[in-house]
Design a protein around this motif. Structure first.
Motif, mmCIF file in Angstrom:
data_model
loop_
_atom_site.group_PDB
_atom_site.id
_atom_site.type_symbol
_atom_site.label_atom_id
_atom_site.label_comp_id
_atom_site.label_asym_id
_atom_site.label_seq_id
_atom_site.Cartn_x
_atom_site.Cartn_y
_atom_site.Cartn_z
ATOM 1 N N ASN A 1 -8.932 -14.950 26.649
ATOM 2 C CA ASN A 1 -8.380 -15.890 25.959
ATOM 3 C C ASN A 1 -6.913 -16.113 26.017
ATOM 4 O O ASN A 1 -6.077 -17.057 25.529
ATOM 5 N N CYS A 2 -6.271 -15.536 27.289
ATOM 6 C CA CYS A 2 -4.741 -15.596 27.398
ATOM 7 C C CYS A 2 -4.547 -16.920 28.382
ATOM 8 O O CYS A 2 -5.012 -16.866 29.237
ATOM 9 N N LEU A 3 -3.702 -17.934 28.045
ATOM 10 C CA LEU A 3 -3.425 -18.923 28.795
ATOM 11 C C LEU A 3 -1.878 -18.894 29.439
ATOM 12 O O LEU A 3 -1.712 -19.515 30.459
ATOM 13 N N GLY A 4 -1.480 -17.828 29.214
ATOM 14 C CA GLY A 4 -0.064 -17.568 29.805
ATOM 15 C C GLY A 4 0.687 -16.591 29.111
ATOM 16 O O GLY A 4 0.848 -16.478 27.883
ATOM 17 N N ALA A 5 1.392 -15.606 29.938
ATOM 18 C CA ALA A 5 2.726 -14.701 29.341
ATOM 19 C C ALA A 5 4.087 -15.381 29.584
ATOM 20 O O ALA A 5 4.357 -15.913 30.482
ATOM 21 N N VAL A 6 4.609 -15.321 28.256
ATOM 22 C CA VAL A 6 5.826 -16.089 28.128
ATOM 23 C C VAL A 6 7.066 -15.060 28.071
ATOM 24 O O VAL A 6 6.752 -14.220 27.281
ATOM 25 N N ASP A 7 8.222 -15.452 28.628
ATOM 26 C CA ASP A 7 9.423 -14.546 28.580
ATOM 27 C C ASP A 7 10.630 -15.153 28.963
ATOM 28 O O ASP A 7 10.616 -16.252 29.753
ATOM 29 N N GLY A 8 11.843 -14.622 28.476
ATOM 30 C CA GLY A 8 12.847 -15.169 29.169
ATOM 31 C C GLY A 8 13.962 -14.245 29.972
ATOM 32 O O GLY A 8 13.798 -13.084 29.546
ATOM 33 N N LYS A 9 14.991 -14.946 30.635
ATOM 34 C CA LYS A 9 15.625 -13.899 31.545
ATOM 35 C C LYS A 9 17.225 -14.525 31.061
ATOM 36 O O LYS A 9 17.477 -15.680 31.309
ATOM 37 N N HIS A 10 18.338 -13.679 30.837
ATOM 38 C CA HIS A 10 19.467 -14.092 30.771
ATOM 39 C C HIS A 10 19.950 -14.283 32.316
ATOM 40 O O HIS A 10 20.153 -13.006 32.807
ATOM 41 N N VAL A 11 20.516 -15.447 32.630
ATOM 42 C CA VAL A 11 21.205 -15.490 34.132
ATOM 43 C C VAL A 11 22.674 -15.168 34.004
ATOM 44 O O VAL A 11 23.265 -16.377 33.470
ATOM 45 N N ARG A 12 23.308 -14.499 34.322
ATOM 46 C CA ARG A 12 24.658 -14.286 34.254
ATOM 47 C C ARG A 12 25.607 -15.356 34.767
ATOM 48 O O ARG A 12 25.019 -15.781 36.094
ATOM 49 N N ILE A 13 26.554 -16.213 34.297
ATOM 50 C CA ILE A 13 27.164 -17.035 34.553
ATOM 51 C C ILE A 13 28.876 -16.950 34.588
ATOM 52 O O ILE A 13 29.237 -16.025 33.804
ATOM 53 N N VAL A 14 29.500 -17.508 35.109
ATOM 54 C CA VAL A 14 31.004 -17.840 34.864
ATOM 55 C C VAL A 14 30.903 -19.017 34.120
ATOM 56 O O VAL A 14 30.869 -19.915 34.380
ATOM 57 N N PRO A 15 31.546 -18.940 32.619
ATOM 58 C CA PRO A 15 31.335 -19.892 31.710
ATOM 59 C C PRO A 15 32.326 -20.969 31.895
ATOM 60 O O PRO A 15 33.737 -20.724 32.774
ATOM 61 N N PRO A 16 32.208 -22.071 31.612
ATOM 62 C CA PRO A 16 33.028 -23.164 32.130
ATOM 63 C C PRO A 16 34.532 -23.148 31.243
ATOM 64 O O PRO A 16 34.366 -22.406 30.143
ATOM 65 N N ALA A 17 35.402 -23.756 31.660
ATOM 66 C CA ALA A 17 36.731 -23.680 30.871
ATOM 67 C C ALA A 17 36.755 -24.167 29.665
ATOM 68 O O ALA A 17 36.073 -25.101 29.430
ATOM 69 N N GLY A 18 37.197 -23.453 28.524
ATOM 70 C CA GLY A 18 37.063 -24.031 27.170
ATOM 71 C C GLY A 18 35.974 -23.619 26.491
ATOM 72 O O GLY A 18 35.867 -24.302 25.573
ATOM 73 N N SER A 19 34.672 -23.016 26.820
ATOM 74 C CA SER A 19 33.548 -23.178 26.282
ATOM 75 C C SER A 19 33.565 -22.066 25.321
ATOM 76 O O SER A 19 32.615 -21.929 24.590
#
Length: 303
Positions: free
Chosen positions: A169-187
């Protein structure tokens, strides 16, 4: 108060300064000293790719694709990214455009750095890479990230999970990943996550065959994992019952569900593991089964 003579003198001084508008216009009109630098003109990147074909493992490591898969992808995007030669110079080939884009995606290097290995100027890469990325997305999204639309398609995913991973009965496995970035100036700390680096979050849903059926990217890393999924169009459609899910599996009279980690909210159509503080034998076995089914998306996002 300045006299009329003083104002005229000030005007003359400003007009003669090296950064005045007249000189700026003259600078813009300055002719190129050369059209292409000689070391860029030699196109050493093609030679490297040809050499790597003799070493399949190195080829796959360099482009993150086997040669046969790369050839298939090149055939799909060839007509879209091909440019015409002119009387002034030959166009950069689709092969060069695609390999440069793949190296950009693999390494995350900036255009100024990438130009040394690709033999293409940073200015040209700034146009080539966005165009090629869009072409790749357009040709692959329909066949390789196809979101189910009918109940029959959802039921097939549930049957595949049961047969392959023994999680019915499983319709999908869900997860997230943090993708490293250089943050915008002033963020500030807007993109700063609990792992102590700046990121945006990629949220994905995979079927039993290690295939993404949906992804959502762009939420700032400061948002909690539970908050990230709440921001997705998928979760909003799930809450509003607009995904056309089958109501129940008639073979076992149980509802169909998605599976996630501890961060998601427990719902009748969304399961997560039991807390470590509440475990007994049955719940521990359930967690093991859930973890086994979720390894699909975990392995996918590990790359």
């Amino acid at each position: 108060m300045a006299s009329e003579e003083d104002l005229i003198l000030i005007g003359l001084v400003v007009a003669l300064l090296p950064n005045n508008n007249h000189n700026k216009k003259q600078k813009i009109k300055r002719k190129r000293s050369k059209w292409v630098k000689q070391w860029l003109h030699r196109q050493t990147h093609n030679n490297l790719i040809n050499e790597l074909r003799l070493e399949p493992d190195d080829y796959r490591n360099y482009l993150r694709l086997k040669e046969e898969i790369y050839t298939e992808l090149l055939g799909l995007v060839f007509q879209i990214i091909q440019k015409e030669d002119t009387i002034m110079r030959q166009a950069i080939t689709p092969h060069e455009r695609l390999t440069s884009t793949l190296r950009f995606l693999v390494t995350g290097r900036n255009y100024e750095d990438l130009k040394f290995s690709t033999g293409i100027s940073a200015h040209a890469l700034g146009k080539i890479i966005p165009e090629t990325r869009r072409a790749i997305f357009d040709v692959l999204q329909e066949n390789y990230c196809k979101f189910p639309r009918t109940r029959q398609e959802w039921e097939q995913i549930g049957l595949d999970f049961e047969n392959r991973w023994q999680f019915p009965n499983c319709l999908g496995a869900v997860d997230g990943k943090h993708v490293r970035i250089v943050p915008p100036a002033g963020s500030g700390s807007y993109y700063y996550n609990y792992k102590q680096f700046h990121s945006i979050v990629l949220m994905g849903i995979a079927n039993s065959n290690y295939e993404l059926i949906l992804f959502d990217v762009g939420t700032n890393g400061r948002v909690s994992d539970g908050g990230v999924i709440n921001n997705t169009s998928f979760y909003k459609a799930l809450l509003n019952e607009k995904l056309n899910l089958p109501p129940i599996n008639h073979r076992n009279n149980l509802p169909y569900v998605f599976i996630g980690d501890e961060a998601v909210a427990l719902r009748k159509d969304f399961l997560k593991p039991y807390s470590e503080r509440e475990l007994n034998v049955d719940r521990s076995n359930f967690n093991k089964r859930l973890s086994r089914a979720r390894r699909i998306i975990k392995m996918f996002l590990a790359y």
